[in-house]
Design a protein around this motif. Sequence first.
Motif, PDB file in Angstrom:
ATOM      1  N   TRP A   1       0.838  -1.217   0.000  1.00 13.27           N
ATOM      2  CA  TRP A   1       0.000   0.000   0.000  1.00 13.27           C
ATOM      3  C   TRP A   1       0.869   1.262   0.000  1.00 13.27           C
ATOM      4  O   TRP A   1       0.639   2.195  -0.776  1.00 13.27           O
ATOM      5  N   LEU A   2       1.889   1.279   0.840  1.00 10.35           N
ATOM      6  CA  LEU A   2       2.776   2.437   0.912  1.00 10.35           C
ATOM      7  C   LEU A   2       3.663   2.536  -0.329  1.00 10.35           C
ATOM      8  O   LEU A   2       3.973   3.636  -0.787  1.00 10.35           O
ATOM      9  N   ARG A   3       4.064   1.389  -0.885  1.00  7.64           N
ATOM     10  CA  ARG A   3       4.892   1.410  -2.096  1.00  7.64           C
ATOM     11  C   ARG A   3       4.123   2.051  -3.256  1.00  7.64           C
ATOM     12  O   ARG A   3       4.689   2.827  -4.039  1.00  7.64           O
ATOM     13  N   LYS A   4       2.834   1.756  -3.375  1.00  9.52           N
ATOM     14  CA  LYS A   4       2.027   2.349  -4.431  1.00  9.52           C
ATOM     15  C   LYS A   4       1.882   3.851  -4.223  1.00  9.52           C
ATOM     16  O   LYS A   4       1.857   4.628  -5.185  1.00  9.52           O
TER      17      LYS A   4
ATOM     18  N   TRP B   1     -10.599   3.209  -2.936  1.00  6.07           N
ATOM     19  CA  TRP B   1     -10.254   1.790  -2.931  1.00  6.07           C
ATOM     20  C   TRP B   1     -11.347   0.982  -3.615  1.00  6.07           C
ATOM     21  O   TRP B   1     -12.531   1.156  -3.346  1.00  6.07           O
ATOM     22  N   GLU B   2     -10.941   0.084  -4.496  1.00  3.65           N
ATOM     23  CA  GLU B   2     -11.898  -0.797  -5.164  1.00  3.65           C
ATOM     24  C   GLU B   2     -12.064  -2.064  -4.327  1.00  3.65           C
ATOM     25  O   GLU B   2     -11.138  -2.868  -4.232  1.00  3.65           O
TER      26      GLU B   2
ATOM     27  N   HIS C   1      -5.672  -6.525  -1.441  1.00  4.33           N
ATOM     28  CA  HIS C   1      -5.692  -6.796  -0.010  1.00  4.33           C
ATOM     29  C   HIS C   1      -5.585  -5.479   0.769  1.00  4.33           C
ATOM     30  O   HIS C   1      -4.728  -4.646   0.475  1.00  4.33           O
ATOM     31  N   TYR C   2      -6.429  -5.321   1.761  1.00  3.93           N
ATOM     32  CA  TYR C   2      -6.420  -4.096   2.555  1.00  3.93           C
ATOM     33  C   TYR C   2      -5.217  -4.101   3.485  1.00  3.93           C
ATOM     34  O   TYR C   2      -4.825  -5.147   4.014  1.00  3.93           O
TER      35      TYR C   2
ATOM     36  N   GLU D   1      -2.874  -4.187   6.571  1.00  2.00           N
ATOM     37  CA  GLU D   1      -3.131  -4.788   7.884  1.00  2.00           C
ATOM     38  C   GLU D   1      -3.375  -3.738   8.959  1.00  2.00           C
ATOM     39  O   GLU D   1      -4.192  -3.944   9.865  1.00  2.00           O
ATOM     40  N   THR D   2      -2.670  -2.609   8.856  1.00  8.83           N
ATOM     41  CA  THR D   2      -2.786  -1.568   9.880  1.00  8.83           C
ATOM     42  C   THR D   2      -4.085  -0.777   9.774  1.00  8.83           C
ATOM     43  O   THR D   2      -4.388   0.021  10.665  1.00  8.83           O
ATOM     44  N   MET D   3      -4.851  -0.985   8.696  1.00 12.57           N
ATOM     45  CA  MET D   3      -6.090  -0.241   8.488  1.00 12.57           C
ATOM     46  C   MET D   3      -7.333  -1.119   8.606  1.00 12.57           C
ATOM     47  O   MET D   3      -8.449  -0.638   8.404  1.00 12.57           O
ATOM     48  N   LEU D   4      -7.158  -2.392   8.921  1.00 13.69           N
ATOM     49  CA  LEU D   4      -8.287  -3.321   8.900  1.00 13.69           C
ATOM     50  C   LEU D   4      -9.402  -2.915   9.873  1.00 13.69           C
ATOM     51  O   LEU D   4     -10.581  -3.044   9.554  1.00 13.69           O
ATOM     52  N   MET D   5      -9.031  -2.420  11.058  1.00 17.21           N
ATOM     53  CA  MET D   5     -10.054  -2.052  12.033  1.00 17.21           C
ATOM     54  C   MET D   5     -10.841  -0.825  11.583  1.00 17.21           C
ATOM     55  O   MET D   5     -11.955  -0.587  12.053  1.00 17.21           O
TER      56      MET D   5
END
Length: 445
Positions: free
Chosen positions: A194-197, A251-252, A257-258, A260-264
């Motif tokens: 996610w951060l790489r994108k 986000w589509e 994959h979402y 991990e740190t944003m799942l909640m």
Amino acid sequence: VTEKLHIDFINNFNKRCKQLLLSHYSLESRVKETVHKAFWDNLKEQLSKVPPDYSHAVKLLQEIKETLLALLLPRQTRLKSQIEEALDIELIKQEAEHGALNIPNLTTYILGTMAMLCAPIRDEEIQSLRIMADPVHLLRWIFRVLNLMKMDMVNFTIQSLRPHLLEHSVQYERKKFQELLNKLPDSLTYTTDWLRKAVTKASNSDLLPSSSTSGTNGPPVSTCPISAGKVSFIHSPTAVLNQAYMDLLDWEPGTEHYPETMLMDKARLHALQGEVNRLVIIASVLLVSSNICGNELFSSSGGGNRLKRVIKALLEENALMDISNQICMEVDAIFNQLGYPALSTDKATSLKGQLRNLGDKNNAVRVLIEQRIQTFLRHCLYPGGQNAKNLLQGLNPIQEEVLEIGQRFGSLIHHNRQVFGPYYSEILKKLLLPGGKSETGKVSS
């Protein structure tokens, strides 16, 4: 206790309030109201006797005393002693038995004490109680105001403890997440992607000829070669992280994959994403309607708000392609109410056509509105960014809704950044800089 639990508590509380309002005329509500009325009618009957019967009044005075004592802070020992002395229940019982109980004097003291303890917002209500002559009516309203004061105290306590609760929440969530990482060392794979994108997006947007490298204004940047004669400017880690957060609003679902740190926060972010998309359509429809129909549509009292309500209702049930006819009918209805002629055939045809074109995500009007909203939301990620109302130029019809979304988005992201900031910093150091070492590699919170 966490920020998320606090938000859930507020949402559940509001939901419960709505349920109570809907059940206001239910059988249970009517029974409760009847019992209360019977109690106060009985008290009035007791005090009207000769000699008066003070048995219920004494119990009420004892409850009032206990409530006043509960509102005191630990350091208010002197006031506590005064209340204990002025509302000595044993003495009050003796006075009641001898028919010498002076309720007006007691209520005068009670109101004075309430005035000292209440929040400023209750001053006017307490002043209105001072002019009540009927002791039964006065006691009844004293209880109502005391209940409000208890709620004020609870709210004040929550606000006072909130910074400490949030600090504890951040430490607790980070600790639990670290425990998970210790068991599953590769648990940040999707977060890294996610951060790489976000880094790639920032790199592509900042690709400039090397001759333009001097005199560049803006946030701190670091550079890494992309190709001969060109340099990619990468903003500070904080700016890259903010870009990543903004990407979550586009986000589509199901495609990637979402993190991990944003799942909640996934459900809340998806809800915000849906609200933003609806606001884009609403504002676009209003802008197109204004351009074709003229400012008269919105300069009238309530005309713009009426059309906005209609658009919201239509979007909940119909696709954008299906509402153009209804929008035209509503515009004609507003014009008819204002005494203006209906839309001409040419204008009605043009309006319907442009409204249907809004179904295209690349429509120029839609893109413009979306860019303005996202620019404001991006600023909400920075301290004080929610005050940048000048960025809402051209969004007056939906300004209130955008401000509310900005507040929620900013608060949610701020909490996430506080919890996971150290993990983001380490990842961004590796992605942005050779060797992953830099003084600017820390993500600010």
